[in-house]
Design a protein around this motif. Structure first.
Motif, PDB file in Angstrom:
ATOM      1  N   MET A   1       0.918  -1.067  -0.110  1.00  0.00           N
ATOM      2  CA  MET A   1       0.148  -0.025  -0.101  1.00  0.00           C
ATOM      3  C   MET A   1       0.947   1.164   0.018  1.00  0.00           C
ATOM      4  O   MET A   1       1.657   1.244   0.879  1.00  0.00           O
ATOM      5  CB  MET A   1      -0.974  -0.070   1.336  1.00  0.00           C
ATOM      6  CG  MET A   1      -1.948   1.153   1.211  1.00  0.00           C
ATOM      7  SD  MET A   1      -3.413   0.998   2.568  1.00  0.00           S
ATOM      8  CE  MET A   1      -2.224   1.285   4.152  1.00  0.00           C
ATOM      9  N   GLU A   2       0.416   2.149  -0.977  1.00  0.00           N
ATOM     10  CA  GLU A   2       1.424   3.459  -1.048  1.00  0.00           C
ATOM     11  C   GLU A   2       0.980   4.483   0.167  1.00  0.00           C
ATOM     12  O   GLU A   2      -0.103   4.561   0.385  1.00  0.00           O
ATOM     13  CB  GLU A   2       0.975   4.236  -2.371  1.00  0.00           C
ATOM     14  CG  GLU A   2       2.049   5.194  -2.529  1.00  0.00           C
ATOM     15  CD  GLU A   2       1.762   6.060  -3.907  1.00  0.00           C
ATOM     16  OE1 GLU A   2       1.769   7.172  -4.150  1.00  0.00           O
ATOM     17  OE2 GLU A   2       1.115   5.146  -4.683  1.00  0.00           O
ATOM     18  N   ASP A   3       1.870   5.003   0.681  1.00  0.00           N
ATOM     19  CA  ASP A   3       1.742   6.015   1.902  1.00  0.00           C
ATOM     20  C   ASP A   3       1.432   7.092   1.161  1.00  0.00           C
ATOM     21  O   ASP A   3       1.776   7.690   0.355  1.00  0.00           O
ATOM     22  CB  ASP A   3       3.074   6.286   2.518  1.00  0.00           C
ATOM     23  CG  ASP A   3       2.832   7.052   3.795  1.00  0.00           C
ATOM     24  OD1 ASP A   3       1.890   7.362   4.075  1.00  0.00           O
ATOM     25  OD2 ASP A   3       4.064   7.369   4.472  1.00  0.00           O
ATOM     26  N   LYS A   4      -0.011   7.932   1.627  1.00  0.00           N
ATOM     27  CA  LYS A   4      -0.104   9.089   1.121  1.00  0.00           C
ATOM     28  C   LYS A   4       0.335  10.245   1.206  1.00  0.00           C
ATOM     29  O   LYS A   4       0.517  10.975   0.595  1.00  0.00           O
ATOM     30  CB  LYS A   4      -1.814   9.083   1.677  1.00  0.00           C
ATOM     31  CG  LYS A   4      -2.683  10.134   0.693  1.00  0.00           C
ATOM     32  CD  LYS A   4      -4.138  10.229   1.205  1.00  0.00           C
ATOM     33  CE  LYS A   4      -4.686  11.175   0.503  1.00  0.00           C
ATOM     34  NZ  LYS A   4      -6.094  11.269   0.686  1.00  0.00           N
ATOM     35  N   LEU A   5       1.126  10.181   2.513  1.00  0.00           N
ATOM     36  CA  LEU A   5       1.819  11.256   2.815  1.00  0.00           C
ATOM     37  C   LEU A   5       3.217  11.401   2.300  1.00  0.00           C
ATOM     38  O   LEU A   5       3.792  10.179   2.397  1.00  0.00           O
ATOM     39  CB  LEU A   5       2.074  11.499   4.471  1.00  0.00           C
ATOM     40  CG  LEU A   5       0.761  11.541   5.283  1.00  0.00           C
ATOM     41  CD1 LEU A   5       1.070  11.716   6.757  1.00  0.00           C
ATOM     42  CD2 LEU A   5      -0.060  12.966   4.681  1.00  0.00           C
ATOM     43  N   LEU A   6       3.908  12.308   1.653  1.00  0.00           N
ATOM     44  CA  LEU A   6       5.140  12.603   1.284  1.00  0.00           C
ATOM     45  C   LEU A   6       6.103  13.515   2.244  1.00  0.00           C
ATOM     46  O   LEU A   6       5.454  14.211   2.804  1.00  0.00           O
ATOM     47  CB  LEU A   6       4.910  13.423  -0.216  1.00  0.00           C
ATOM     48  CG  LEU A   6       6.289  13.738  -0.749  1.00  0.00           C
ATOM     49  CD1 LEU A   6       7.105  12.636  -1.323  1.00  0.00           C
ATOM     50  CD2 LEU A   6       6.092  14.891  -1.853  1.00  0.00           C
TER      51      LEU A   6
END
Length: 60
Positions: free
Chosen positions: A1-6
């Motif tokens: 799952m890709e982390d939404k926060l950069l």
């Protein structure tokens, strides 16, 4: 799952950032949240003039 926060490193003049933190605190926000609000405002202004920006092939 890709982390939404950069996570992004920002380089800025120390005194200028201290003043920015003062402003953020006076608004009841952290410096990070204040930056996020500025980014949201700028994106909204840009999209109002130029139309929605597509990211990864879809409008966000």
């Amino acid at each position: 799952m890709e982390d939404k926060l950069l996570r992004y490193t920002l380089r800025v003049d120390r005194v200028f950032f201290q003043k920015f933190r003062y402003i953020a605190e006076s608004e009841g926000r952290s410096a990070n949240k204040e930056i996020e609000q500025y980014i949201k405002k700028r994106v909204s202004e840009f999209e109002t003039i130029h139309g929605k920006i597509e990211v990864n092939g879809k409008e966000e």
